[in-house]
Design a protein around this motif. Structure first.
Motif, PDB file in Angstrom:
ATOM      1  N   ASN A 327     -23.411  33.236 -13.526  1.00 28.69           N
ATOM      2  CA  ASN A 327     -23.063  32.720 -14.853  1.00 28.69           C
ATOM      3  C   ASN A 327     -21.672  33.141 -15.322  1.00 28.69           C
ATOM      4  N   LEU A 328     -20.822  33.587 -14.391  1.00 25.67           N
ATOM      5  CA  LEU A 328     -19.483  34.016 -14.796  1.00 25.67           C
ATOM      6  C   LEU A 328     -18.717  32.899 -15.484  1.00 25.67           C
ATOM      7  N   GLU A 329     -18.983  31.684 -15.075  1.00 33.73           N
ATOM      8  CA  GLU A 329     -18.273  30.545 -15.662  1.00 33.73           C
ATOM      9  C   GLU A 329     -18.769  30.212 -17.063  1.00 33.73           C
ATOM     10  N   TYR A 335     -22.514  34.529 -24.804  1.00 33.41           N
ATOM     11  CA  TYR A 335     -22.202  35.352 -25.978  1.00 33.41           C
ATOM     12  C   TYR A 335     -22.220  34.534 -27.267  1.00 33.41           C
ATOM     13  N   TYR A 336     -21.964  33.255 -27.159  1.00 40.44           N
ATOM     14  CA  TYR A 336     -22.117  32.382 -28.329  1.00 40.44           C
ATOM     15  C   TYR A 336     -23.581  32.346 -28.771  1.00 40.44           C
ATOM     16  N   ALA A 337     -24.495  32.247 -27.796  1.00 42.32           N
ATOM     17  CA  ALA A 337     -25.927  32.262 -28.127  1.00 42.32           C
ATOM     18  C   ALA A 337     -26.338  33.611 -28.709  1.00 42.32           C
ATOM     19  N   ILE A 338     -25.810  34.706 -28.169  1.00 45.43           N
ATOM     20  CA  ILE A 338     -26.111  36.031 -28.728  1.00 45.43           C
ATOM     21  C   ILE A 338     -25.615  36.128 -30.160  1.00 45.43           C
ATOM     22  N   GLY A 339     -24.413  35.628 -30.412  1.00 46.12           N
ATOM     23  CA  GLY A 339     -23.884  35.632 -31.774  1.00 46.12           C
ATOM     24  C   GLY A 339     -24.728  34.807 -32.721  1.00 46.12           C
ATOM     25  N   ASN A 340     -25.232  33.676 -32.249  1.00 46.55           N
ATOM     26  CA  ASN A 340     -26.092  32.834 -33.098  1.00 46.55           C
ATOM     27  C   ASN A 340     -27.374  33.568 -33.486  1.00 46.55           C
ATOM     28  N   GLY A 358     -17.277  36.634 -26.420  1.00 46.30           N
ATOM     29  CA  GLY A 358     -17.354  35.353 -25.727  1.00 46.30           C
ATOM     30  C   GLY A 358     -15.989  34.709 -25.580  1.00 46.30           C
ATOM     31  N   ASN A 359     -15.161  34.825 -26.620  1.00 43.59           N
ATOM     32  CA  ASN A 359     -13.806  34.291 -26.550  1.00 43.59           C
ATOM     33  C   ASN A 359     -12.981  35.035 -25.500  1.00 43.59           C
ATOM     34  N   GLU A 360     -13.194  36.338 -25.417  1.00 42.95           N
ATOM     35  CA  GLU A 360     -12.460  37.156 -24.449  1.00 42.95           C
ATOM     36  C   GLU A 360     -12.889  36.840 -23.016  1.00 42.95           C
ATOM     37  N   LYS A 361     -14.184  36.607 -22.818  1.00 40.32           N
ATOM     38  CA  LYS A 361     -14.707  36.404 -21.465  1.00 40.32           C
ATOM     39  C   LYS A 361     -14.590  34.955 -20.988  1.00 40.32           C
ATOM     40  N   ALA A 362     -14.206  34.042 -21.882  1.00 41.84           N
ATOM     41  CA  ALA A 362     -14.189  32.624 -21.531  1.00 41.84           C
ATOM     42  C   ALA A 362     -13.209  32.359 -20.400  1.00 41.84           C
ATOM     43  N   GLY A 366     -12.693  24.568 -22.612  1.00 46.89           N
ATOM     44  CA  GLY A 366     -13.427  23.348 -22.868  1.00 46.89           C
ATOM     45  C   GLY A 366     -14.022  23.329 -24.247  1.00 46.89           C
ATOM     46  N   ILE A 367     -14.894  22.358 -24.465  1.00 47.04           N
ATOM     47  CA  ILE A 367     -15.462  22.166 -25.788  1.00 47.04           C
ATOM     48  C   ILE A 367     -16.381  23.314 -26.175  1.00 47.04           C
ATOM     49  N   GLU A 368     -17.012  23.973 -25.182  1.00 46.60           N
ATOM     50  CA  GLU A 368     -17.893  25.105 -25.496  1.00 46.60           C
ATOM     51  C   GLU A 368     -17.103  26.235 -26.154  1.00 46.60           C
ATOM     52  N   LYS A 369     -15.933  26.529 -25.596  1.00 46.77           N
ATOM     53  CA  LYS A 369     -15.085  27.554 -26.200  1.00 46.77           C
ATOM     54  C   LYS A 369     -14.588  27.100 -27.562  1.00 46.77           C
ATOM     55  N   GLY A 370     -14.299  25.817 -27.693  1.00 46.80           N
ATOM     56  CA  GLY A 370     -13.851  25.297 -28.974  1.00 46.80           C
ATOM     57  C   GLY A 370     -14.891  25.462 -30.062  1.00 46.80           C
TER      58      GLY A 370
END
Length: 1000
Positions: A327-329, A335-340, A358-362, A366-370
């Motif tokens: 899941n490295l990609e 981390y977005y799900a953890i934040g939610n 999550g922003n750091e590890k991205a 793409g749209i997920e990071k956006g």
């Protein structure tokens, strides 16, 4: 050596065989001639159904299947929002498989053209006609298989994203088979489906309502289940969509698509609050073993829907997913799900920490990071941490689709923060520097040392990551590592590109360097729009400086440069100690670097205060007018007026405080602000404005009053009542000195003076418009007048209508001595366009697009006209292209004019026949009225050919005979089969049902 072969007389048996061969060929020719589409017999119907199915249609169906598989395999869903039922609903997937679908359309069109039977059969039976006989004789198509070609063509158009063309096809198909309920039901289901994808929900609902009134044929139920599920989802009627989506899942035969539908079911149930059902639906996705991205997102969704009941367990599960190399990609999504989940538990601090990680590890932009950055920015916005919000919004806006419903708000916030944050950061920086200046030397040095330690620690961490990336890259080159090394290398390289603050590499790959450049630019030039000639404060066409002024400025600049050069030559060279001091002052690892920025002297303190004053004033106004944060605006402006009483714009600051308190209903505080203005700044324009006895009336109805006065003034100008114009201009100056129409009042006053012969006074007014109101719509016109005078042209009075869009052009007509060659062409044998121009909102644009697409499709079977829409200077346009000459375009216009059914819709449209070359000049060098005059004089008198040009294909394809034979088969080769006679009407599912029906 030649061998002599004696001549043998043919035997009687040979003669008999030859005779029978001739008879057979003659019978075959007679049979083929009787199977023409102009004949309607049982034999001809069977023959054309057989050939349509196994020749053209078969090849088209295979192409459709290949296209559908390509689209399914290449589709990328956006799992941050509700996925569409059909993959063609994703913008990125629209063009997948296009070549195959286009081939399917071509084959379907060919099958229809070659094998459609329109002629009604002769009734030779002596018995009385029953209802079935009447239906049979009233049909409009008698080839029992050709409906599948129509369906294939419509489905292919649908899959290429040409929903308007698909709607036209299915609309025609539903009328063509109006007497056959099964085929009609399928066509209407796809018609409604096309309307849904066009977002014409009202039209789709109309088709659905009419279908519900009729009896739905059982063979059309599956198609209607898909249609109704899609319609309710797009209408956000999720509860009504669930039962139909359940039926769709039962109908679905493809594993990947069934997994997508289960995922969509989970999203619907989550929206309805049915978290247990949603969890089960996402579990179905995992069990179907879909592509990993879909499986991963289903597992993520499972943790989010159950977060309210088992939040700690779900977070542990997500952390285990984050630790997996697989899941490295997707770490940004984890981390977005953890934040939610933290946000659901109202733990904002942990939510922000998870989002930032999550922003750091991205690793993907793409749209997920956006979406992650958008949510993070929203949190910072709510917490009024506008600098962090700007950082998040600024990156998110380039990653998200402009068609998102929240994109407009994101864009607005980003622009406001781009304007606000430089002021707030400047205030914060100068406050910090002044605090350092007030400390004793020991405390100041400790504070500086802490900053240096943090910088060194950050650089060490970045250097470590860079070394790891280089090591893994080297291992990869040696072939010593596998997939894990590749993934980790991509991650570290991306992070290194994002964080590296050292030299080397392309400038724009280093965000820190870019930000430093932006800051330096804004310090020198201020906030500038990304436009041409950004250096100029006034970008109008007019150069208001005289040539002598320009020469003087150039000479002064040259003298200054000469002095600077001489000073640099005469200046003593720095010694070694001075060089070391200068080096330390530029090194962020040395105390001297920070000490050099601290304001110790009175002059430095005054300069720092000036920055704070400007920052407080601008931030306070932005807080009030653009963020509607009245609390922060009040705090900021009160600090400005209280702490810096000598600020030059304090009168305007008090004016904004007056407006702020008036909005809050604090009349006493508003009155205090007015008293402060009257006592401290009696001559200020803001004091005069608030002291105006009409101020309250203007505040409530000023816009309407000023508009009505301007309308009356403009009408008086057109009627030559110049005294009335001058009186109204004076009234505008007294009551609305800063009104929105003020530049137009000045402009009309200048035109009135020009018509009265007062040229000098008129030019003064025009220059005032250009200087004071450069962004107003009349400023370019005023600039052209002034520029013409500066170039020595004679100026005359005249009339024109500012509101007449058909007379506008954006380029001034060249003078008589101009060498410009931008003139209208009278060439008729070139590509032409039929253009419909109309004022926005005067025509239902969607209805016009649909009707024109349907009209073209139903009237011109051998031509494919392209339809495009655009906006040009306040004019909405529909451009229909594909005409090879003026004659073709005129024939099209005449045929369209003769169609009474579409004339009502075109009543508000201006129709223009124009070549592609002339189109480039329309609205720029020539107005629509100019072109109409040109057309009437030059093109309209031309006599065109009587030949029906639009019935001739635009291009005639030359096919290789071998390819033609392999694809279509030789019809002569089917000798003997036609004698079967067969059933005159094969059922609709007779024979092979090729797998394009598999793709609903």
């Amino acid at each position: 050596m030649y061998r002599y072969t004696p001549y043998h007389r043919p035997s009687a048996a040979g003669k008999l065989i030859r005779c029978w061969r001739g008879l057979l060929w003659l019978m075959l020719l007679l049979l083929l001639s009787s199977c023409s589409t102009k004949n309607n017999t049982g034999r001809s119907r069977w023959w054309h159904a057989f050939n349509a199915r196994y020749n053209t249609y078969y090849n088209g169906s295979l192409a459709f299947i290949d296209g559908a598989e390509e689209k399914e395999n290449g589709n990328k869903d956006n799992f941050t929002e509700m996925i569409p039922l059909y993959t063609v609903g994703n913008k990125s997937s629209v063009d997948l498989g296009k070549a195959n679908f286009d081939r399917a359309i071509e084959k379907a069109e060919k099958a229809i053209k070659l094998h459609s039977i329109k002629k009604r059969p002769e009734w030779k039976k002596s018995r009385r006609k029953n209802a079935k006989d009447v239906e049979w004789l009233s049909r409009r198509e008698y080839n029992p298989f050709i409906w599948k070609a129509w369906l294939l063509m419509g489905k292919s158009q649908f899959q290429t994203g040409k929903f308007d063309e698909a709607a036209a096809t299915f609309s025609y198909m539903s009328r063509l088979y109006a007497t056959q309920p099964a085929i009609n039901g399928i066509a209407r289901a796809w018609l409604a489906k096309s309307y849904v994808e066009l977002d014409w929900l009202y039209d789709a609902e109309d088709v659905i309502t009419k279908m519900k009134r009729d009896t739905m044929h059982y063979r059309a139920r599956a198609d209607w289940d898909y249609t109704l599920a899609d319609f309710h989802i797009r209408s956000k009627q999720y509860a009504e969509a669930v039962p139909y989506l359940e039926k769709v899942i039962k109908h679905e035969k493809r594993r990947k698509q069934k997994a997508r539908e289960w995922y969509l079911m989970g999203q619907l149930q989550a929206e309805l609050g049915n978290r247990t059902e949603a969890y089960k639906a996402f579990g179905h996705v995992v069990r179907l073993n879909p592509p990993y991205q879909l499986e991963f997102n289903a597992r993520i969704a499972q943790t989010e829907v159950m977060a309210g009941q088992r939040s700690k367990q779900m977070i542990r599960k997500l952390k285990r997913m984050a630790a997996s190399d697989k899941n490295l990609e997707y770490l940004d999504q984890v981390y977005y799900a953890i934040g939610n989940i933290h946000l659901l538990q109202k733990d904002t601090v942990q939510a922000i920490a998870a989002y930032e990680k999550g922003n750091e590890k991205a690793t993907r932009s793409g749209i997920e990071k956006g979406v992650l950055l958008l949510h993070l920015g929203n949190l910072y916005w709510q917490m009024e941490k506008y600098s962090d919000a700007k950082r998040c919004y600024g990156e998110a806006i380039g990653l998200l689709d402009k068609e998102r419903p929240d994109y407009e708000e994101l864009d607005h916030r980003s622009k406001v923060l781009d304007e606000l944050v430089p002021h707030t950061e400047a205030v914060h920086l100068q406050d910090s520097l002044q605090q350092l200046a007030a400390m004793n030397e020991a405390d100041r040095n400790k504070a500086i040392d802490r900053v240096i330690e943090a910088l060194i620690k950050k650089e060490k961490e970045e250097k470590r990551k860079q070394q790891e990336a280089e090591a893994e890259q080297q291992l990869q080159k040696q072939g010593a590592v596998g997939n894990r090394t590749n993934q980790r290398q991509n991650t570290t390289q991306t992070q290194n590109q994002q964080k590296d603050n050292k030299g080397g590499g392309f400038y724009f790959y280093n965000p820190m360097t870019v930000n430093q450049g932006k800051t330096a630019f804004q310090q020198q030039w201020g906030k500038r729009e990304n436009v041409d000639d950004w250096q100029r404060s006034n970008r109008t066409v007019v150069n208001l400086a005289s040539p002598s002024d320009e020469q003087q400025a150039d000479s002064e600049l040259a003298a200054a440069d000469s002095t600077a050069i001489a000073d640099s030559i005469d200046a003593p060279k720095p010694d070694k100690e001075q060089a070391e001091a200068d080096s330390a002052a530029n090194d962020p690892h040395k105390r001297e670097y920070y000490l050099a920025q601290i304001p110790f002297t009175e002059e430095q303190k005054a300069a720092s205060d000036d920055i704070i004053k400007e920052g407080l004033f601008n931030a306070g106004v932005i807080f009030k007018d653009k963020l509607d944060n009245l609390r922060l605006s009040e705090k900021t402006l009160l600090r400005l007026t209280g702490q810096y009483a000598d600020y030059a714009k304090n009168d305007e600051a008090w004016y904004h405080l007056f407006l702020l308190y008036s909005r809050l209903g604090m009349k006493e505080k508003a009155a205090d602000c007015l008293l402060q203005l009257q006592s401290t700044y009696p001559e200020s324009q803001w004091t005069l404005l608030l002291s105006n006895p009409y101020f309250e009336e203007n505040a409530r109805f000023g816009v309407q009053i000023e508009d009505s006065i301007y309308t009356a003034t403009y009408q008086a100008f057109k009627d030559n009542r110049f005294d009335e114009v001058m009186a109204n201009v004076k009234l505008s100056e007294e009551r609305f000195p800063m009104g929105a129409n003020r530049p137009k009042f000045v402009f009309v006053e200048g035109l009135s003076l020009l018509n009265q012969g007062e040229v000098d006074s008129a030019l003064v007014r025009m220059k005032m418009v250009v200087e004071k109101y450069p962004d107003n719509e009349v400023s370019p016109i005023a600039g052209m007048i002034v520029k013409g005078v500066q170039e020595g042209r004679t100026i005359h009075g005249g009339k024109f209508d500012i509101g007449d869009i058909w007379s506008r052009r954006s380029v001034q007509t060249a003078s008589a001595d101009s060498a410009s060659t931008d003139t209208l062409s009278v060439e008729r044998n070139t590509n032409y366009i039929f253009l419909l121009a109309y004022q926005p909102d005067s025509v239902n644009a969607n209805q016009l697009l649909y009707e024109m697409a349907k009209y073209n499709f139903t009237n011109f079977m051998v031509r494919n006209f392209e339809i495009a829409t655009d906006y040009d200077g306040g004019i909405a346009r529909m451009l229909i292209s594909g005409f090879l000459s003026y004659d073709e375009a005129l024939q099209y216009a005449r045929k369209l004019h003769a169609d009474a059914g579409i004339q009502e819709l075109l009543r508000a449209c201006r129709r223009v026949i124009i070549s592609e070359a002339n189109l480039k000049l329309l609205g720029t060098r020539y107005s629509y009225n100019d072109y109409e005059l040109f057309f009437e004089e030059q093109l309209a008198p031309i006599q065109i050919t009587d030949e029906q040009l639009l019935t001739i294909p635009a291009t005639i394809e030359q096919r290789d005979p071998e390819e033609e034979a392999s694809e279509e088969g030789e019809e002569e080769g089917n000798d003997g089969n036609e004698s079967i006679g067969g059933n005159q009407d094969a059922p609709i599912e007779d024979g092979f049902d090729f797998d394009e029906d598999f793709y609903r």
